[in-house]
Each structure stands twice: as C-alpha cells, then as structure tokens.
Design a protein around this motif. Structure first.
Motif, PDB file in Angstrom:
ATOM      1  N   ARG A   8     -23.902  -5.971 -36.956  1.00 37.58           N
ATOM      2  CA  ARG A   8     -23.575  -5.461 -35.627  1.00 37.58           C
ATOM      3  C   ARG A   8     -23.990  -6.372 -34.485  1.00 37.58           C
ATOM      4  O   ARG A   8     -23.484  -6.239 -33.371  1.00 37.58           O
ATOM      5  CB  ARG A   8     -24.219  -4.080 -35.409  1.00 37.58           C
ATOM      6  N   SER A   9     -24.930  -7.256 -34.744  1.00 35.13           N
ATOM      7  CA  SER A   9     -25.382  -8.119 -33.653  1.00 35.13           C
ATOM      8  C   SER A   9     -25.677  -9.503 -34.190  1.00 35.13           C
ATOM      9  O   SER A   9     -26.227  -9.661 -35.285  1.00 35.13           O
ATOM     10  CB  SER A   9     -26.622  -7.508 -32.988  1.00 35.13           C
ATOM     11  N   GLN A  31     -27.504 -12.272 -25.661  1.00 32.87           N
ATOM     12  CA  GLN A  31     -26.728 -11.239 -26.359  1.00 32.87           C
ATOM     13  C   GLN A  31     -26.490 -10.023 -25.447  1.00 32.87           C
ATOM     14  O   GLN A  31     -25.383  -9.488 -25.373  1.00 32.87           O
ATOM     15  CB  GLN A  31     -27.469 -10.829 -27.623  1.00 32.87           C
ATOM     16  N   GLU A  32     -27.525  -9.643 -24.746  1.00 30.71           N
ATOM     17  CA  GLU A  32     -27.416  -8.486 -23.860  1.00 30.71           C
ATOM     18  C   GLU A  32     -26.397  -8.744 -22.754  1.00 30.71           C
ATOM     19  O   GLU A  32     -25.586  -7.880 -22.417  1.00 30.71           O
ATOM     20  CB  GLU A  32     -28.798  -8.195 -23.257  1.00 30.71           C
ATOM     21  N   LYS A  35     -22.919  -8.387 -24.110  1.00 33.67           N
ATOM     22  CA  LYS A  35     -22.501  -7.003 -24.349  1.00 33.67           C
ATOM     23  C   LYS A  35     -22.069  -6.338 -23.052  1.00 33.67           C
ATOM     24  O   LYS A  35     -21.057  -5.651 -22.984  1.00 33.67           O
ATOM     25  CB  LYS A  35     -23.668  -6.196 -24.947  1.00 33.67           C
ATOM     26  N   TYR A 107     -19.184 -13.486 -29.527  1.00 33.61           N
ATOM     27  CA  TYR A 107     -18.438 -12.801 -28.469  1.00 33.61           C
ATOM     28  C   TYR A 107     -17.220 -13.584 -27.998  1.00 33.61           C
ATOM     29  O   TYR A 107     -16.218 -13.004 -27.607  1.00 33.61           O
ATOM     30  CB  TYR A 107     -19.368 -12.491 -27.290  1.00 33.61           C
ATOM     31  N   ARG A 288     -18.281 -11.396 -36.441  1.00 29.23           N
ATOM     32  CA  ARG A 288     -17.706 -10.526 -35.422  1.00 29.23           C
ATOM     33  C   ARG A 288     -16.543  -9.704 -35.961  1.00 29.23           C
ATOM     34  O   ARG A 288     -16.443  -8.486 -35.729  1.00 29.23           O
ATOM     35  CB  ARG A 288     -17.249 -11.358 -34.229  1.00 29.23           C
TER      36      ARG A 288
END
Lengths: 484, 484, 484, 484
Positions: A8-9, A31-32, A35, A107, A288
C-alpha cells in the motif's frame, strides 16, 4: 498485518525490504506530500496529454516555452527541493536519490526522468568537467530552492538510439574556447532544461562510437538568445510528466567534457545511470499497479465475496508479491553496485563490469515485470480497466515506455552478453550469488551461460534471450533472499 | 517466399492455414477495400477518441444521436453489406462470418464488435423468438443494404459482468403483449443499435442466474419516441469503432425471447458466440502487429544491417510465427465446433460441451497472445513505439480490451474448469487431440487435469491457472498440426 | 414565398440577387452535394481541430505530411473538380469561380482558402511566368481530376503581414537557372500545397516593398527531396478546412516570376484577388448564420408562439436581410470589377484603381457584417448558442478569421485612403454610383471624403474610420438597388 | 501617466472611477494574487476545456464528482476566502462583493459565476427562509475557510429560460416537513454546489409564472446518498471556470423558501442580482481585452513605429476608453441601486423599479460593449488574434456567454420596456439623470420613450431595440459624468 499490506505504500515496502534506510523522515514526508497533493497533480498532467510549446512571444521573439498546467512546476520542484539531485553530491552517495525515486515513482513514474537526466548532467560535469566549467555551471544544478537548473541528456537522433556510432550525425566545430554544434536530436527528454549534455562528433573525428564526444549545451547563448530550439514535443502515450522533444542545434554554443576522443565512456556512464533509475522506477510502478489492484479487489464483490478472497486471484497476488520482491532485489543490487563505482573512471574495475551486467539484467527484467504487472492489474479491474476514467490503464502505458527507453530488452541482452564475453562479468556475478543461490541451480546456470558464450556469433545472439531471461530470474530470486 | 510473407495480408495467412476457403473473391475484395479506404478511416476513428452524444436536438427533443466522423458509417456498413451477418442465415454457416471477421479485424479489431453483437441479436431471435417476433424484426437485421438494422447485447450492469446472477438488477414487468424494463446497463456495446437483446429479471423471478430472462428491446417505442437513453459513452482506451455506452431503460418496451425461466441458456449462447469472435479477432490483431513489426524491421537499419537480419530479432519472428499459427488453430477449432453446434438447444450434446471448453481455452489464450505480441511489436519499433504518431501503440490498447471484455482470463479458466468437471469435456478434447498430439505429452497433460479436478474446491481454483494455460498451449500446438 | 426563404439556400439567394447566372446546374449540383455529404464532413473537420503533421516516416525520412480525417480529401477535391480554379482559365472569366465559392462557403468558409490561393498561384504564373515555367507547372494546377496540384501564397513572416516591406526577411540567392530561398514564413496557408508563390528579397535588393520579388516554390526539389518544411501547424480557432502552418525555407529551389524589381505589383495582385474572395465568403457566411437562426426561430417557441413571430426578432430578421443584400451587392461589385481587370498589368487603368477601392470597401464591410451577423445568430439561439454541440458558435469563429486575414479593417481603410488620395478612385466610384445613389446623399458623402483627404496626415488617418465606414455602407446600399 | 495606463489594472481603473473605495488593501492583495498565481491557473482551466464527471466510484456507487485540474480549487476558494459572499452579510453591503468581482473578473470572468450563484442562494435563504432553514444551511454558505459551501440557482429547463412560466416542468410534491422534486434542469450553473435554489411547480399549482415556487435542494439526502444527479456537463465555448451541467432531480429532497405562491418574486430577485453581476463582469472583461490590446500595441511595430502610435489605432483606444468609462458608470449605477434595495420585499418601492430598469439597461449594454471590445482587441492582435496560443480570442468567447446568459438583449429590452410601461421607471431615471444630462438631449430621449410606449403592442416591440439602445448609451454617458 498481511504481507500484502506492504503494497500500500512505497515506504512501507522499502522498510520491509531494506534493513536500514537513511532519511526515513524525509521519505515519509515525501510520501505524505504525494498522497495529499501530488496524486491529483499527476492525474491532471497525464490527462492534459502532450503540453504545448509557445515558440514565439507576442513580439515575434523565439522563446520555446513549454506550457504545462501551472501546478506541474509545484510537482516537479518538490523532488529537487527534497534533494533527489543535490544530496548525491552533498552526501557522496546515490542511496538518498534512489530511495526518493522509489517513493516518488510509486506516484508518478515519469517525473523521475527529469531528476535522472539532471543527475546525468551533473555527474559528467562533476567527474569530467574542467574546474572552470564546474565553477560556472555546477552550482545551479545543485541549488536547493526553486531556482535550481534542470539538466538533460540528449543522445538519440532520427537514425536511432541503439547504434549511436551510426546514429549521431550532430557535428561539433571548435570555436575558440568553446564549440559550435549543429544537428537534430530526435528524442530529447526534459526539453526545457537549462543545461544539457549532448553527444556530437567533432569535425574530422573517426566514424563510429569512438569518434563521439560529450558536450555541455546551455539553453541560452552568452548573448541571451536561445541556444537550441524545440522543433516540437513528442506525442507520447505516457510519461507526460517529462516533456520529450525534438531539438534543433544550430551553431549552438557548447563546452567539451573530458577528452574529445573518450566521449563514448562518458556517454555510457550516463546511460548506465539512467538504466539503474529505470529499474527502480519499474519496480515502484509494479508495486503501484499491485496496490491499486489490491484496493480494488478488496472493495469489489462477486459470487458473494470480495474478489480478493477468490482463490485464483489470491494465489496471483501472493505469487506476484514474491516476484515483486525479487525484482526489487535485482534493481536494488544495481543501485548498491552503482553507489560503489559511480566515481570510477576508465580503466574500470571488475566491480564496475559486474555493475554493468547487473544493470542490464535489472533494466531488462524489471521492465518486463512492470509491463506484465500493469497488464494484470488492468485485468483485475475488469471492464473498468479499459476506461480512461479509473486510471488502471495508465500504468500499462507508463510501463511500456520504461520497457523501451534507455534501451529495449534487445539492447540489454546484447550488451549484457558483451560484458560477460569481454569482461567475464558473469563469473563475478556467480561468485556473489554463491552465498545465497542453491548450488546446483547456480552451477547449471553458469554452464548454460558458458555454453552460450561458446557458440558462433549469430547463433549466440539468436539463443541469447532465453538464457539471459533465466539468468535474470535466478539472480533476482537469489538476491531477494539477501533482504530481510 | 519466406514464411514471414504470409504475415503481410490476412487473406494470405488464411490461405496458408486453411485448405479450402469459401468466398475467396469476396475476402480479397474486402481486404483490398481496407487497404485503400478502410485503414485511413480506422485511423481517423481511433484518433477522434470517444464520439459524442447529441442528447437533444435544437427543439429540445431527446434524440441520443451518436456523432462520429461521417466516414465511420462507410466503414461500418461495408462489413454488413459483405454479409458478416446475413450470410450466416442465408448460407446456414458461420464460416463466412468468421472469415470476413478475420480479414476485417486485421485492419480494425473494434469494428467486429458491432457485427458480433448484431449476430448475437439475430441468433436468439431466430432460434428462440416467436414467429411473430421473427417476422417483425428479423428481416431488418438481415438486410443487405445500408438500411440494415444493428443489434446489441446488453447484459452487464454496474455490479459487474462476471456474476450476472447478482449483477443484473433490471426488472421486467409484464404489460399485455409485451414487457416493460427498468434498469441501467453499464457496459452497453454498440449503443446506437436499433434493436438489443437485454438480460433482465421478471418481477418475482428467483434470485441468481436462474431468474434471468432475455428480452428484445427496440430503439424506439411504438409511438416513435426513444425507448432507451444513452446516459453517456464510455471513454475507452481502444475499440473506438464501437460506441460503448451506459444505457438507461425506463419502462422500456420489450419482448420476451424463449421461456422466461430459461433466459440464462440464451444469454450463455450469446456470450459463447462473442467469445469465438473475440478469439478470431485476437489472432488477426496479433498478425497485424507482427506485420507492422515486420515491415518496420525490414526498413530500419542498425549496426550496418536491417534489424530483421539481427539474429536475436529474427529468432523472435520465427518463433512468434509458430505461436501465431498455434493460436490461429485453437481459435479456428472453436469456430469449426461452433459452426456444428450453433443451432443446438438444451439439453446440449457432448460436442456442445467440447465447444464450450475449446471456446474458453481459445478466448483465454488468443487474448494473452495478442497482448504479448502487441507489446513485443511496440518494442520492435523502439522509441517510435511509444508515440501516438506511428500507430504501433494502438494494437496494445486494442489487445487489452480483447483480453478483458467477454470475460477476463479468470472467467475463462473457471468456466473451463466447470465444463471439465461437470461435463467431462476434457475427455472429448483429449480424444480429439489423440490423432495429432504426441501420446506421452497428451497422457501427462490429461493426468495433470484429472489431478487438478480431484483437489478440494479452493485449492482447485488456486491451482487452476497453470494447468489451464498448459492445456491451452498444448491444444493450440497440437491443433496447428492439423492445418496445412 | 417570404423574402426570408431566400436565406435557406445559397443558390436561391444568388438567383434572387443576380439576373443571369451561368452554370446553374453545376451550382445546384454543388449545393446538393454539400447538403448530403459535405455538411457532415465539414463538421468533422471543425471538431477535429488542428490536424497533425507527420514529420518523419518510420524510416526517419522527413516527409511533412498533414494528417486529416480521410474524408477531408473528398471535400477538398470536390471544388477543384467542379472547376473553382480551372474554369477561370478555360472560360476566361472569374464569375464561375466566385459563384462556386459563394455556394461552397455557405457550407464551409474555410475550404475556399485553398481554392483562392491555388488561383492566386496559377494567376501570376499565367500572367507573369516565362513560357517555360508555364509549361512546366501550369497544367498541374489546372487538372480536372484528383491529381490536381494545389497552390499557396506565402508572404507573411513573424514580423507581421501589414508592413511587408519591413516584414519579409526571406532572402533569395541566384543559382544558375533558379534561385535558392532561405527564410521562415509565419502564416502559410494551405501548407500542404504542391506549389507556392513566395515573397522574398533577392540578395542586394533595396529595403522596403520595392525590393521584393515573387517566386514559385515547388514542394519537392528536383532530386525528389522536400524543398520546404512545415515547422508546425497553427492552432487556429476556425477555418480548420485549410491547414495554416509555419514554413521553413532552407536553400529552397525557386523560380522567379516577372521582373525581380516588380515583385510588389505581383504580390498586390495576389492579395487583391484574396480580398475579393474574402468578401464573397463573408457574405455567404452571414447568409448561413441567418439561415441557421431562421430555422431555429421557426422551431423554437416562447410565450405561446414561434420566436420568429415575436415582433422584435422579426424586425431584426427583416432589417438584417436588407443589410445582407447590400453587403452582397458590394462584394459582387468587387467581383465584377475584378473580372474586368484581372489580366491588366502595370500601368493600371482607372478602372483598376476603382476595383482596388471597391475591394477594400468590400473586404472591410462584408467582414464586419459577417462578424456582427454571426454574433446575432448565436444570440438568437439563446443558451444553445454558447455550446459547441449545436454549431451556432462556429460561424462567429469563422467570421473573426475573415475579418483578420487578408488585412484587418485598419489595413483596408488605410489602403482605401491611399487609392483615393493617389488615384482619385473615389471620383470614379461616385460617378458609378450616380445612377443609383440619391443625389444629395451622394454629394454629401463625396464632400466628406474630400474634406478627409485634405486633412494633415495624422489627422486624416485618425478620422478615416468613420468616413470609410459610411462610404462602405452608402456604396453597399446604393449598389444593392442595381440588383433585381 | 497617460489615461490609457488605468487600463492596466482593475484596481487602478476602479480608483480612477470611484471616489472612495472600501477595502483597498484587500483588493490590492486580490489583484496581486491573480497576477502571480491566478492568471496561469485560469489559462490552464480554459485550455482544459470541459471538465469530466466521474459518475461512479470504483465500487459502483454513484458519486457525480466533477474532476478539474487540482488547482481549480485553489482559484475558486480564493474569492470565497476574500469574502465575495460572506462580506455581503457581515458588512450588510454588496459593495465589497462587486468590487472584488470587478478585480477578479478582469482575470477570469467565469469564476464570478460560482460566487454570484452562491450569493444568489444565500440571499433568498436569508430573506425568505424560515428561522430553522436559516440555522440549518446559512452558516455553511458564509464560512470563511475552505469548507465553505457553494450555492447554485437552477431555473432553466430544456424548454428555455426566457419563458419560465412555460419552461419549468419540474414538479414538487409535499412530503411531510419537506418536498420532493422531480424534473430536469438543462442549464445548471455550478453543478457541483452543495446547495441549490431550484424553481419548481408544486403539484396542482396554476400554470404560468404565478404557479412557480422556489426550493432549497441540498446535494445529499438526509441519508447521505446523492440528492440530484449530473447527467452531463455542457461543452461550453467559455466560462470554463464554472461547471454547467444538466441536472436530474428524482424525488429530490427540497425545502420551500417563502410562500409557495410567491416564488416568482424570489426568482426574479435572484435573476436581477445575477444581471448586476453580469454587468460588472462585462465591464471588467472589456477592460481586460483593452489592456491586452494596449500591451500588444506597445510592443508591436509596423511602418517604423509602435502600432499604438498609428493615429487610426490611437484614436480607437481613446474613444474606446471613453466608452469603457460610460459602460462602467452604467454598471456601477446598477450596483449602487441594488445595494439600496436588495433587502426589499414586495410590494417594491419606486427605487426598486428604477433599479430594475437600470439593471436591464446595464446587462444589455455592457455585454454588447464587451463583445464589441473583445472583437476589436482580437483584430488589434492581427493574425495572432486568430490563434488559440495567445489568448486574445478567449475574451470574445467569454464575452459571448455574458451576452447570452441571464437573458439575451431581447429579454433585457422587453423586460425594460415592461418596467417602464407598468411602473413608469423611466420617469425616475430621467429625474435622476437631470443633474448630469444635457437638458435638450434628455428631453428628446424622454419623448422618444413616451412615443414608443404609446404604440400598439406589436409595433412597440418591433421598434423597441433602437430606442432602448439609445437610452442605454445616453444613460451611460450621462452617468459617467458623475464619476471623478
């Protein structure tokens, strides 16, 4: 927590795979940001398709501005600020760069291309540029704020990128303390860059790759006018986060890097760096696609249960997670090796040749895996996978580009063959694998490689693919045992 | 003539593979039209992306017209005129239909969808419709001129297409000599069709697939107003030659086909027809991708020779041609069997169950092969393969849809498993293969299948994929020996 | 039949306005073709927006093909076959050309641009080309079949099109029996043409318009390679039926037309031809916008009656029809005069100067009227007028281009002023109008013109617009009395 | 500083025209934000064309999300935060709202639509809603942060927006403490709004406008599901900063505002507010088009000098600046009057009727002026004006929508006629103008109006346009004398 949860991450997966990660806070923050902000921007850029070039301003002055949705700059600069380029030089290590790239390309796989080619510009300048050239151009590439310059690596011409010796027709003429370059680059990534490294042939140099030199070409001439022109941007099926263009060099001011007759070494160093980045990005993209498939399989129901709980699909998830880990191990091995040899110059060490072999195996295999995984993830989405609306199809488009640029599988196989044949790099590889590979399997593989290398040239090439693929899979599986 | 030369034309390949082909002149004319006219039209349609719906005319009347570039009609009608639908009924054979589809889908895989669903509308009407319904609607579907009606087969709703028993929420109320349907169809191919067969649940019918019935729904009500609405067209990544929409049924006038409690048989007959068509189209698409790769490999030079003459690539061409022939043999076996059983009604013969198994194997394997071949052909094009400009990327997009619609590989595997388990269809298959399959290989495969079938349910499903894949490859390879 | 009914068809309006029309059958057939085929094609082209250029074929050869939906060729060639170019030379009259253009541009105003510039290429070649040049190139331009060549008239460069003396930087070098041209054309209509007339400055020629010469530039060099390059196509808001590009001339082979020092006369002859065409197209476009508004006003109801029957709107229709007739009369007067003088060479007759004045008045006023009418017609459609879906907005986009290319109103006013000042062309005009103009009004207008001409230069220019507009309106209204 | 310099910034123009401006710092900050951030975002939104609707999420739940480039939200929320809605209620004055709108719409005319309709939702709720409804919904509309709710005003249906009495077919059924609405709204601005005011006819209410009531309709039902559906977004030629859709109401929960039989008054209050906003936006857009033309005319050279220095163009600038000031004065007069009467309820005062007349004059004339100015500004740009690349063409597209929505010129003229006829509002107007209008001109105008009003109905309507236009111009010119 199920092992699938690491999908998931990107940071969770890195932490699961690597024992100690520097800059965890930095990576967590990156990462944050993605998102909350980046994902939506990246979608916008992909939907906007090819950006446009404004060639002339209203007064008729040639400007060649690339017009993106405005927030593209926000997304692009985020990585530079986080240090995807400058940290390599400040920390004298490529690990922060590739860790960041893994997180980012989960991403948006395309945005890592500008970072890679910027690094691929700074690197030869830092290694091979004169003190004066370094003083003049390096600081801009290593800035930590939004005024950072971008780099670009322009090699390929219309004749093709595999056979650079025949393909590069751009000519360089000496002109005092600089050179003037004239020619057309056909696949020029990051076409807006302030500085590019460009392959060209000094007038009178021999034909073939030995006659190539590498030059630094700024966006503007000393007199402030444009130094190179964007003929047009390519209408690519993906990686729209990097503008790829056709570039016209017309008596463009340029500065030689290293020796004019050693350009091919510099070019290959740049390409090898790109291949490692491509491998890291490919694995992140595969993760991903799996993450999206997972979240879909958890929310979609058929025949009375979540489709994730259908045994056939569940089996596919479990097996593919194993393959993902193997692919990651192979890619990361190329990172580790590059991190040890990136400052080497010719003549290169045995370790450098090992790096080259691993880089070819990794570029080849991770891209194959990314394509296959993206295809599979689309199918998990069923009919929704065929719609532009839900994004599942994007990963296949992105993966196809990863499989092609920086050399298709053919290129990797044949170059891998060469480094085994000429430098015996496979021997070093098998020695490395010995600690983790099952002995019988490893021996069998080695003799298969030796048999291949002993064949007559045409037959060797014809039979290379199957052997190279098995070698890649074996190496990946073995290396994955070395990770926690 | 090199064996690779058969790749260049669909008719040449058919003639190489099949001993006697009816209507060679017709097929030659069809192929010629596509070369001269159709190719350019098909490119236009693909580039134009999703067509638009004009929902209201200027007076405010709801019209739901689909607006294509005008020449779309020219391309669409060509196949109808040639007899892709009417010949099946006039000649009482599906062979002309699938031969035409092979030729056509070499040039445009999507355009065969309208033909398939038109046939899939005419077929249940002709088999299961009352005399009165046939008299009223069948002639329009079989017209030989441009006034021909199109059909459509609308089953899937937002809940998904695999589990129709749970997914179909459309309700049918009896209303005198007809029914009124209310519900939403989510993937409605050929949204402009004059007549559709629609799965719905009569009010009060049991849950699950047993409660489904099949209805005929005309575009217009008897009073001339629209009988169903196009909520929107789907933004698909490919097969833009068929408009796929979301359809709203609101008390839509409908006519029951067959018995209300036997609808699931009719639905499956329609689906199986589509799967055979999908297999034929997949093989033709794979041939097309190879043909494009071949012509590129002949004109592109690297390292001093045509890339076709590089041993690694040449080996890939030779091996892939063998695989293409196998895939064709499997697809064509499903055609041959369907041609024998298409008029059967329940209870079905053993041959019908064999057909079902072969159809699942063919749908599954030919789509996999088409995707893999399209990917490979893109890579042969190198960087050009990543550009929208040169068309190589189109075949991958098209192939991905072929792999998903009419049931993804999961659906084919599990349904194939069921027909082996319940009807022992694999036994008939192995008996058929005996004449061409190597005995040991065949025996080994059969016992592998038996072992799978004997597993507990969850494990059986989990392990089904590998076995099914080997069975598909073996069948394809064996069947290809039966062809000249 | 109400007078408004003549709005519905271009031929009906022509027949209402002109006493005798040659080739009525031809025009009727042209109109019929457009109704049945052309309208849908034209919509497709407008929706498809800017066409793309394929710069390189798959082998890397520069080809610069413009890729339109395939049916564009059908639409384009229709007019050539009907004789929009060849009839002018065969019948030694421009009337058939402009009658055809009126009918055609009612349906697609942009497609008349290729016809106009093809005529604008054939004309200077036929008038000023050497016998040898004529023999070599004229027949292709006058072919009656689909192999007809297209022409193009490339004058404007990045510096602007009004001040050609300063704007044209393209240089011509003599090279044996031909010339070599190097420069960039910025607004190059009909960029795909096989042959273009190009303004350039022979090396060493004086600055300003007197130093310009006119050259013939074929698409291909004698050795078969491209003779000029399309840098890109312009993303125009309308007239998408003509591809307008930026053209790069790089030592392009060229042939001089007429004397090197008389080029400006040839250039102006070409421009004046275009202005007449622009006037005819503007009136046809205005009629079309009114026709659409009429059919809408007949089918739309508000407050219990058709909106056409609302007195305010009805009044607007009636008044605008009168204005349309006036605008047509002015445009047609420029046609009639051109038809009398098109073969004149310098020194020109008084009639030629009258033609120039009328052409400026007509270009100016008909374009203003077309824009105003298109705006009004959008408003008649209410909210639907703001939607791309219904086409009403297209006519405003098209009209805006007509108002700008071939010189904006500023250019027409100032050039009209010049021909009055230097050649006293207004005197001839007033003499002509005398038979139909109310004497007092005419006298007043003439003295107003004389007053303007007597002002100091800056004031004269500042006040010119109001006078020129009144002169245009008066002339149009008077001339319309001459028509049945 | 030249008077033309006030064109360059909306605040500079406001300061030049109005003696005392509240919140100058706020306006300066708003203007600065747009220059630095907003302009680029606005360009992105316009280029991105129609946004897409995601109708279903991946689980099949209907969501009807409108997908914009992410930065759209940044731009949209900026105005809400600055107080374009909440200040009206906190400061009990509309002046801050319209000052902000002037500044904002200089940069993006479309974004003021969401603000206007949000205000148009809050206003009837605050004036006519029950205490309970106000407590429940008003605070969300007046929030100062990003969680602010948006409003929308949905009146028009497919039958047209002018004749609401006949056009509104949406029916409202009482259902306990609320109502249920079923119908389709055809031009529904700000389709994503959390709350809308909706015109509907309570079951059993009389036909015509007297039977209409106004309801509040939230986006979600009390149970959390969607309360209304977006059938599709309109493909508009401009104002892409506001998503306009077709809305389906299906038993949608709704709350009555005011008395069921007085709805038409509430509807007209909302419409009149919109017309004032439209006038302010039109003037700002005209200023913007002039500002762009000015900056172009300063940098473009022809015949040896800046084109701004060509007397003809310079004269046009000077005259148009005068007209801009007049148009502004007329628009601002409607603002001033509205600010005095916005809390009035029926029966309305004489001042309210004056407001209505001025609002009709202003809506009509400022839109005409905006269209004409945008057209002229395109022409100043010459060929560049026809290209999508340079933005000049955008203002004409935007202006055309301003001329059409909130009632075309026809609507304004006829409604203006009515308020003069029934309420003698022109008498109040002439009384007001007396202090600034030249007496003779004013008297002549008044008698012309009286003559018009005395005509028989059909003739009155037929002749109304010319008189209304003169009245608008006279009023504008006179009022402009009242400003510094």
């Amino acid at each position: 927590m199920s092992p699938l949860d690491t999908l998931r991450s990107p940071l969770a997966f890195l932490q699961d795979r690597l024992s100690a990660i520097p800059h965890v806070d930095l990576l967590a923050a990156e990462q944050e940001w993605w998102k909350i902000e980046g994902v939506a921007i990246s979608d916008t850029i992909d939907h906007a398709a090819t950006p446009w070039v404004r060639m002339f301003d209203r007064t008729g002055r040639r400007v060649d501005e690339i017009l993106y949705p405005r927030e593209y700059q926000t997304m692009l600069r985020k990585g530079y600020r986080s240090g995807v380029v400058w940290r390599a030089f400040e920390e004298k290590s490529l690990l922060p760069t590739f860790l960041l790239m893994y997180v980012i390309s989960f991403y948006d796989p395309g945005i890592c291309c500008p970072y890679t080619v910027s690094l691929g510009t700074a690197l030869p300048l830092a290694k091979h540029g004169s003190t004066e050239l370094q003083a003049r151009f390096l600081p801009q590439l290593l800035r930590k704020g939004d005024s950072v310059w971008q780099g670009a690596t322009w090699m390929t011409e219309i004749g093709g990128g595999s056979d650079l010796g025949a393909g590069v027709k751009t000519i360089a003429w000496p002109a005092g303390d600089r050179w003037l370059l004239t020619g057309d680059k056909y696949f020029a990534s990051n076409a807006a860059a302030e500085l590019a490294v460009v392959a060209a042939r000094p007038e009178g140099a021999p034909a073939g790759v030995r006659g190539l030199a590498l030059f630094l070409v700024p966006r503007y001439r000393e007199d402030g006018t444009l130094n190179r022109f964007i003929r047009r941007l390519k209408d690519k099926i993906a990686t729209r986060s990097v503008p790829t263009g056709e570039i016209e060099l017309r008596d463009s001011e340029a500065y030689l890097l290293g020796q004019a007759d050693a350009g091919i070494y510099l070019i290959l160093e740049v390409l090898n760096l790109s291949r490692v980045a491509n491998s890291v990005v490919s694995v992140a993209l595969a993760q991903r696609a799996m993450a999206d498939a997972l979240s879909y399989a958890e929310c979609r129901t058929a025949f009375g249960k979540r489709i994730l709980d259908h045994p056939l699909l569940r089996r596919q998830f479990d097996e593919r997670l194993r393959s993902l880990r193997s692919a990651f191990a192979l890619a990361w091995e190329s990172v580790r090796l590059l991190d040890q040899v990136w400052m080497e110059r010719p003549p290169y060490s045995e370790r450098y040749h090992l790096f080259r072999l691993v880089a070819h195996l990794a570029k080849y295999w991770t891209a194959e895996f990314a394509v296959d995984t993206a295809k599979w993830a689309m199918e998990v989405h069923g009919g929704l996978g065929t719609l532009a609306e839900y994004g599942a199809e994007r990963w296949l488009r992105e993966a196809m580009i990863l499989a092609i640029w920086e050399g298709t599988s053919h290129r990797q196989i044949l170059d891998g063959l060469e480094v085994m044949e000429r430098k015996q790099a496979h021997k070093t590889l098998f020695a490395q694998l010995a600690e983790v590979a099952p002995a019988a399997e490893s021996r069998e593989m080695e003799s298969e490689v030796e048999r291949l290398l002993s064949l007559p040239p045409d037959q060797k090439e014809a039979e290379a693919e199957a052997v190279f693929k098995r070698l890649a899979v074996l190496s990946a599986d073995c290396l994955s045992r070395k990770y926690p």
